[in-house]
Motif scaffolding. Structure first.
Motif, PDB file in Angstrom:
ATOM      1  N   TYR A  99       0.803  -1.203   0.223  1.00 21.08           N
ATOM      2  CA  TYR A  99       0.014  -0.044   0.001  1.00 21.08           C
ATOM      3  C   TYR A  99       0.825   1.148  -0.041  1.00 21.08           C
ATOM      4  CZ  TYR A  99      -4.185  -2.883   1.383  1.00 21.08           C
ATOM      5  OH  TYR A  99      -5.117  -3.712   1.481  1.00 21.08           O
ATOM      6  N   ASP A 137       0.664  -2.414  -6.566  1.00 20.05           N
ATOM      7  CA  ASP A 137      -0.044  -2.503  -7.865  1.00 20.05           C
ATOM      8  C   ASP A 137      -0.202  -1.160  -8.477  1.00 20.05           C
ATOM      9  OD1 ASP A 137      -1.461  -3.322 -10.073  1.00 20.05           O
ATOM     10  OD2 ASP A 137      -3.239  -3.969  -8.937  1.00 20.05           O
ATOM     11  N   THR A 139      -0.972  -0.511 -11.344  1.00 19.73           N
ATOM     12  CA  THR A 139      -2.045  -0.455 -12.196  1.00 19.73           C
ATOM     13  C   THR A 139      -3.625  -0.244 -11.506  1.00 19.73           C
ATOM     14  OG1 THR A 139      -2.507  -2.835 -12.342  1.00 19.73           O
ATOM     15  CG2 THR A 139      -0.698  -2.295 -13.725  1.00 19.73           C
ATOM     16  N   SER A 140      -3.285  -0.368 -10.129  1.00 21.03           N
ATOM     17  CA  SER A 140      -4.626  -0.061  -9.757  1.00 21.03           C
ATOM     18  C   SER A 140      -4.832   1.245  -9.575  1.00 21.03           C
ATOM     19  CB  SER A 140      -4.273  -0.563  -8.012  1.00 21.03           C
ATOM     20  OG  SER A 140      -5.384  -0.007  -7.043  1.00 21.03           O
ATOM     21  N   GLU A 141      -6.263   1.888 -10.099  1.00 15.50           N
ATOM     22  CA  GLU A 141      -6.567   2.969 -10.112  1.00 15.50           C
ATOM     23  C   GLU A 141      -6.899   3.735  -8.773  1.00 15.50           C
ATOM     24  OE1 GLU A 141     -10.226   5.867 -11.731  1.00 15.50           O
ATOM     25  OE2 GLU A 141      -9.972   4.050 -12.734  1.00 15.50           O
ATOM     26  N   SER A 142      -7.110   2.833  -7.948  1.00 18.79           N
ATOM     27  CA  SER A 142      -7.323   3.342  -6.406  1.00 18.79           C
ATOM     28  C   SER A 142      -5.917   3.819  -5.813  1.00 18.79           C
ATOM     29  CB  SER A 142      -7.844   2.515  -5.555  1.00 18.79           C
ATOM     30  OG  SER A 142      -9.286   2.348  -5.694  1.00 18.79           O
ATOM     31  N   TRP A 143      -4.722   3.152  -6.142  1.00 17.85           N
ATOM     32  CA  TRP A 143      -3.485   3.263  -5.766  1.00 17.85           C
ATOM     33  C   TRP A 143      -3.118   4.493  -6.417  1.00 17.85           C
ATOM     34  CZ3 TRP A 143       1.214   4.038  -8.045  1.00 17.85           C
ATOM     35  CH2 TRP A 143       2.086   4.365  -7.084  1.00 17.85           C
ATOM     36  N   GLN A 144      -3.062   4.583  -7.896  1.00 17.60           N
ATOM     37  CA  GLN A 144      -2.815   5.649  -8.480  1.00 17.60           C
ATOM     38  C   GLN A 144      -3.503   7.038  -7.968  1.00 17.60           C
ATOM     39  OE1 GLN A 144      -3.502   5.262 -12.659  1.00 17.60           O
ATOM     40  NE2 GLN A 144      -2.020   3.401 -12.703  1.00 17.60           N
ATOM     41  N   ASP A 272     -11.624   3.497  -4.602  1.00 13.39           N
ATOM     42  CA  ASP A 272     -12.674   2.348  -3.818  1.00 13.39           C
ATOM     43  C   ASP A 272     -12.673   2.559  -2.374  1.00 13.39           C
ATOM     44  OD1 ASP A 272     -14.235  -0.413  -4.111  1.00 13.39           O
ATOM     45  OD2 ASP A 272     -12.587  -0.456  -2.550  1.00 13.39           O
ATOM     46  N   TYR A 275     -10.916  -0.002  -0.565  1.00 15.68           N
ATOM     47  CA  TYR A 275      -9.377   0.052  -0.566  1.00 15.68           C
ATOM     48  C   TYR A 275      -8.867   1.082   0.155  1.00 15.68           C
ATOM     49  CZ  TYR A 275      -4.742   0.907  -2.746  1.00 15.68           C
ATOM     50  OH  TYR A 275      -3.524   1.328  -2.777  1.00 15.68           O
TER      51      TYR A 275
END
Length: 335
Positions: A99, A137, A139-144, A272, A275
């Protein structure tokens, strides 16, 4: 019209071997309390590049702050290569790396993905590869989006600080300008915009010319001035696009809006909710473990946007004095 800024601390090219020696010396100094040490980042421009390390700490100890600090353990030839403390990861919470704000691939990732996705890959320089395939990750939109919120806070603050500086440190300026590339990539991807290859190419060209011994001092000043203007313009444009992506009004200050979204106190478009809650729990547990391991700095998360939610370990003054004296008396000589 604003006065032309003054510039200081222009870089000089170094041999790559100096970086390698600094990492070896650091590993030799702290390896007894580290289960793993990773070198991350790229040293493409020795003299401007810094050393980025991730250290998995296996021993809680009252003197860890000084024991693990390169500014205490290493001699002067090496301390300037560390622009910040290593990232410290207590062994009790290694899953938090998934994370984190650290954008680097695991040791097993294919190298052809590195330049455009992660930027760099972990390289194990000591111990056992405990992190394995653990990595964010990207590619995760939430992480980005979480990372974009953090970086918008950081660069908004950087712009304010630069405006107050009586003289601009060129090494720090280039570090900030270089760091802006990856959040801009994520932002443009989310907005469906073409990546700003021109900005990235310009920054690399300036770094090369600043380190070229044939570049005159007046030319270096002009390069620094041009980069300063470019960085200011790009950071302001970045902030404007962040406002668009997250619905932050033109009359609002970005920083409190960002803190509210990351804290879950304000809707965060595109992130999310499960998330975000899991990330907040991972962040809180990680910082609890940092305190348990007596580590004040080197968080794997951006701490300033947390709005005081992180309670850092405060080392007692007597411990700091005793520990500094102990470990400064035992710096390792270069080898």
């Amino acid at each position: 019209m604003a006065a032309h800024p003054e510039f200081m601390n222009f870089p000089a090219r170094l041999d790559r071997s100096v970086y390698d020696a600094a990492v070896r010396n650091y590993v030799a100094a702290v390896g007894s309390r580290a289960s793993a040490i990773y070198h991350v980042g790229n040293v493409r421009f020795p003299g401007l590049s810094d050393i980025d390390l991730v250290v998995v700490v296996n021993t809680p100890a009252w003197d860890n702050n000084q024991f693990f600090s390169p500014y205490v353990r290493l001699g002067k030839p090496y301390t300037a290569l560390f622009h910040h403390e290593p990232r410290f990861l207590p062994q009790s919470c290694i899953d938090a790396i998934t994370y984190s704000s650290c954008v680097h691939a695991s040791t097993g990732q294919a190298m052809d993905q590195i330049p455009t996705v992660f930027g760099s890959r972990r390289s194990l320089v000591h111990g056992t590869d405990l992190l394995g395939q653990r990595a964010v990750d990207v590619t995760s939109e939430s992480w980005q989006r979480c990372r974009l919120l953090e970086t918008s806070f950081i660069f908004s603050r950087a712009l304010r600080e630069l405006a107050c500086e009586p003289a601009i440190d060129v090494v720090k300026l280039m570090s900030r300008a270089t760091a802006l590339r990856y959040p801009v990539r994520h932002l443009h991807d989310l907005l469906g915009m073409s990546r700003d290859r021109g900005y990235e190419k310009n920054i690399d060209e300036v770094r090369e010319r600043l380190l070229d011994p044939m570049t005159t001092q007046p030319e270096k000043v002009r390069l620094a001035a041009d980069t300063f203007e470019l960085f200011q313009h790009s950071a302001r444009r970045f902030e404007a696009n962040i406002r668009t992506l997250f619905g932050i009004g033109a009359s609002e200050s970005v920083s409190p809006a960002v803190m509210g979204m990351l804290a879950g106190d304000r809707p965060a478009p595109g992130i999310d909710t499960e998330y975000l809650e899991a990330r907040r729990k991972a962040t809180a547990f990680y910082h609890d473990e940092q305190r348990a391991y007596r580590l004040s700095a080197g968080s794997i998360f951006a701490t300033k946007p947390l709005n005081g939610a992180r309670k850092p370990y405060v080392q007692p003054l007597a411990h700091r004095i005793a520990s500094s004296a102990r470990w400064r008396l035992r710096p390792l000589s270069a080898f």
